[in-house]
Scaffold this motif. Sequence first.
Motif, PDB file in Angstrom:
ATOM      1  N   LEU A  85      21.151  52.424  28.829  1.00 13.10           N
ATOM      2  CA  LEU A  85      20.791  52.336  30.237  1.00 13.10           C
ATOM      3  C   LEU A  85      21.051  53.647  30.985  1.00 13.10           C
ATOM      4  CD1 LEU A  85      21.914  48.702  31.016  1.00 13.10           C
ATOM      5  CD2 LEU A  85      19.582  49.580  30.899  1.00 13.10           C
ATOM      6  N   THR A  86      21.728  54.582  30.309  1.00 14.39           N
ATOM      7  CA  THR A  86      21.922  55.903  30.926  1.00 14.39           C
ATOM      8  C   THR A  86      20.597  56.631  31.083  1.00 14.39           C
ATOM      9  OG1 THR A  86      22.472  56.765  28.739  1.00 14.39           O
ATOM     10  CG2 THR A  86      24.313  56.244  30.200  1.00 14.39           C
ATOM     11  N   SER A  87      19.574  56.220  30.335  1.00 10.35           N
ATOM     12  CA  SER A  87      18.252  56.837  30.491  1.00 10.35           C
ATOM     13  C   SER A  87      17.467  56.185  31.618  1.00 10.35           C
ATOM     14  CB  SER A  87      17.475  56.743  29.178  1.00 10.35           C
ATOM     15  OG  SER A  87      17.229  55.387  28.853  1.00 10.35           O
ATOM     16  N   VAL A  88      17.952  55.040  32.126  1.00  7.09           N
ATOM     17  CA  VAL A  88      17.274  54.319  33.204  1.00  7.09           C
ATOM     18  C   VAL A  88      17.882  54.696  34.556  1.00  7.09           C
ATOM     19  CG1 VAL A  88      16.822  52.023  34.181  1.00  7.09           C
ATOM     20  CG2 VAL A  88      16.702  52.368  31.696  1.00  7.09           C
ATOM     21  N   PHE A  89      19.201  54.693  34.614  1.00 10.10           N
ATOM     22  CA  PHE A  89      19.892  54.903  35.885  1.00 10.10           C
ATOM     23  C   PHE A  89      20.340  56.350  36.054  1.00 10.10           C
ATOM     24  CE2 PHE A  89      20.573  50.406  34.964  1.00 10.10           C
ATOM     25  CZ  PHE A  89      20.209  49.848  36.176  1.00 10.10           C
ATOM     26  N   GLU A  90      20.276  56.807  37.305  1.00  9.02           N
ATOM     27  CA  GLU A  90      20.895  58.093  37.634  1.00  9.02           C
ATOM     28  C   GLU A  90      22.383  57.822  37.796  1.00  9.02           C
ATOM     29  OE1 GLU A  90      21.113  61.436  41.154  1.00  9.02           O
ATOM     30  OE2 GLU A  90      19.527  59.928  41.238  1.00  9.02           O
ATOM     31  N   ILE A  91      23.199  58.567  37.056  1.00 12.33           N
ATOM     32  CA  ILE A  91      24.653  58.389  37.118  1.00 12.33           C
ATOM     33  C   ILE A  91      25.241  59.639  37.755  1.00 12.33           C
ATOM     34  CG2 ILE A  91      26.775  58.072  35.805  1.00 12.33           C
ATOM     35  CD1 ILE A  91      25.087  56.549  33.730  1.00 12.33           C
ATOM     36  N   ILE A  92      26.000  59.406  38.833  1.00 13.65           N
ATOM     37  CA  ILE A  92      26.599  60.539  39.548  1.00 13.65           C
ATOM     38  C   ILE A  92      28.110  60.468  39.480  1.00 13.65           C
ATOM     39  CG2 ILE A  92      24.620  60.854  41.064  1.00 13.65           C
ATOM     40  CD1 ILE A  92      26.270  59.418  43.245  1.00 13.65           C
TER      41      ILE A  92
END
Length: 92
Positions: A85-92
């Motif tokens: 899911l790291t490829s789906v969501f922008e993680i900041i």
Amino acid sequence: MNEIVIEMPAIFSVQEAGDFREEIREWIQQGQYRFLLDFRSCSFIDSTGLGVIVSSYKKCVENGGGIRLGTLNANVRNIFELTRLTSVFEII
């Protein structure tokens, strides 16, 4: 419209996922489609929690918005990485 920050609970499983679903549904009904989920206090998320975040994300994207994830600890980040899911969501 501004991004709404939602502080995630320490444990994000079945009960908390239901509460989250209701909260985000209310925001969406008011026309809000941009969210930042703050995982600062969250140390665990299960498949139900992941599912409700993904389904909420889809509703937001359909309306031109999105969901970003912030301050994930190593355990929670690992779950998002294992499920890709790291490829789906922008993680900041």
